[in-house]
Scaffold this motif. Structure first.
Motif, short mmCIF file in Angstrom:
data_model
loop_
_atom_site.label_atom_id
_atom_site.label_comp_id
_atom_site.label_asym_id
_atom_site.label_seq_id
_atom_site.Cartn_x
_atom_site.Cartn_y
_atom_site.Cartn_z
N PHE A 30 69.41 71.15 49.14
CA PHE A 30 69.89 71.61 50.34
C PHE A 30 69.45 71.25 51.47
CE2 PHE A 30 66.92 74.38 48.29
CZ PHE A 30 65.97 74.58 49.73
N ALA A 31 68.65 70.41 51.57
CA ALA A 31 68.27 69.97 52.99
C ALA A 31 68.21 68.58 53.34
CB ALA A 31 66.53 69.84 52.50
N SER A 32 67.96 68.25 54.57
CA SER A 32 67.85 66.91 55.30
C SER A 32 66.46 67.01 55.71
CB SER A 32 68.73 66.84 56.44
OG SER A 32 69.93 66.96 55.95
N TYR A 33 65.74 65.66 55.48
CA TYR A 33 64.46 65.39 55.84
C TYR A 33 64.50 64.73 57.30
CZ TYR A 33 62.65 66.56 51.38
OH TYR A 33 62.52 67.33 50.20
N ALA A 60 61.85 69.43 55.85
CA ALA A 60 63.09 69.61 55.34
C ALA A 60 64.01 70.46 56.13
CB ALA A 60 63.38 69.99 54.00
N VAL A 61 65.03 70.59 56.60
CA VAL A 61 65.66 71.21 57.24
C VAL A 61 67.22 71.41 56.85
CG1 VAL A 61 64.44 71.16 59.41
CG2 VAL A 61 66.74 69.63 59.14
N LEU A 62 68.23 72.34 57.37
CA LEU A 62 69.33 72.54 56.83
C LEU A 62 70.36 72.20 58.14
CD1 LEU A 62 71.31 73.19 54.76
CD2 LEU A 62 71.16 75.74 55.28
N ALA A 63 71.17 71.23 58.11
CA ALA A 63 71.94 71.06 59.19
C ALA A 63 73.37 71.86 59.14
CB ALA A 63 72.38 69.50 59.06
N VAL A 64 73.87 72.57 59.89
CA VAL A 64 74.94 73.51 59.67
C VAL A 64 75.85 73.37 60.50
CG1 VAL A 64 73.06 75.48 59.00
CG2 VAL A 64 73.71 75.24 61.22
N TRP A 72 73.37 68.51 66.97
CA TRP A 72 73.07 69.10 65.65
C TRP A 72 72.75 70.53 65.71
CZ3 TRP A 72 74.10 66.41 60.91
CH2 TRP A 72 73.95 65.08 61.21
N ILE A 73 73.20 71.41 64.96
CA ILE A 73 72.76 72.98 64.71
C ILE A 73 71.79 72.83 63.58
CG2 ILE A 73 73.09 75.33 64.78
CD1 ILE A 73 75.96 74.71 66.27
N ILE A 74 70.72 73.02 63.75
CA ILE A 74 69.93 72.90 62.63
C ILE A 74 69.15 74.25 62.37
CG2 ILE A 74 67.85 71.80 61.59
CD1 ILE A 74 70.17 69.66 62.21
N LYS A 75 68.90 74.74 60.98
CA LYS A 75 68.59 75.76 60.62
C LYS A 75 66.94 75.41 60.14
CE LYS A 75 68.64 80.08 57.90
NZ LYS A 75 69.42 80.80 57.02
N ASN A 76 65.87 75.78 60.68
CA ASN A 76 64.57 75.63 60.21
C ASN A 76 64.18 76.56 59.27
OD1 ASN A 76 62.16 74.27 60.01
ND2 ASN A 76 61.57 74.60 62.06
N TRP A 82 60.99 81.74 65.34
CA TRP A 82 60.70 80.36 65.67
C TRP A 82 62.07 79.76 66.69
CZ3 TRP A 82 63.27 75.82 64.80
CH2 TRP A 82 62.58 74.94 65.43
N GLY A 83 61.96 78.99 67.68
CA GLY A 83 63.00 78.42 68.18
C GLY A 83 64.16 79.20 68.60
N GLN A 84 65.27 79.15 68.25
CA GLN A 84 66.32 79.97 68.82
C GLN A 84 66.87 80.80 67.64
OE1 GLN A 84 69.54 78.04 71.21
NE2 GLN A 84 68.12 76.19 71.37
N GLN A 85 66.02 81.77 67.24
CA GLN A 85 66.27 82.67 66.07
C GLN A 85 66.27 82.03 64.94
OE1 GLN A 85 69.75 84.65 67.51
NE2 GLN A 85 68.69 86.48 68.36
N GLY A 86 65.37 81.04 64.77
CA GLY A 86 64.98 80.23 63.52
C GLY A 86 66.06 78.94 63.64
N TYR A 87 66.84 78.49 64.43
CA TYR A 87 67.76 77.41 64.57
C TYR A 87 67.12 76.46 65.71
CZ TYR A 87 70.97 79.67 61.52
OH TYR A 87 71.51 80.58 60.46
N PHE A 88 67.36 75.19 65.90
CA PHE A 88 67.49 74.47 66.96
C PHE A 88 68.43 73.57 67.28
CE2 PHE A 88 65.36 72.15 63.61
CZ PHE A 88 65.34 70.71 63.87
N LEU A 89 68.41 72.95 68.47
CA LEU A 89 69.62 71.85 68.65
C LEU A 89 68.95 70.61 68.65
CD1 LEU A 89 71.63 73.66 71.49
CD2 LEU A 89 72.01 73.45 69.31
#
Length: 107
Positions: A30-33, A60-64, A72-76, A82-89
């Motif tokens: 489920f991840a992208s490095y 590893a992160v999840l591109a959503v 990209w909207i990425i879930k960490n 952390w970040g924007q409620q666990g996500y980052f752009l």
């Protein structure tokens, strides 16, 4: 399929709560490095703090998805504080080498 609210992120290692084949979703991969060397500094905005000459695929992160500007909207995995409620752009294109080693979600 389970929703995120039914199966929230807990920030600790644990076992999958889903069993069998008809009562939920059990991912195999489920991840992208990408290079997260400076990611701990992120608070908000568009992250584009990778040096293309010295990329280190180390997280590893999840591109959503994408926002309206193509970022990209990425879930960490570091939790909602952390970040924007666990996500980052992440800036569009192949910044931080996110397209170099993608893994598709499979069940």
């Amino acid at each position: 399929m389970k929703s995120e609210s039914a199966y929230p992120y807990t920030a600790v290692w644990g076992s999958c709560k889903v069993s069998g084949t008809s009562n939920g979703y059990k991912p195999v991969s489920f991840a992208s490095y990408h290079d997260a060397t400076n990611l701990y500094l992120y608070v908000s905005g568009i992250y584009n703090n990778c040096n293309p000459q010295y990329l280190n695929l180390n997280h590893a992160v999840l591109a959503v998805g994408y926002d309206n500007q193509g970022n990209w909207i990425i879930k960490n995995s570091w939790g909602a504080s952390w970040g924007q409620q666990g996500y980052f752009l992440l800036a569009p294109n192949n910044t931080c080498s996110i397209l170099d080693n993608p893994l598709q979600i499979t069940a």
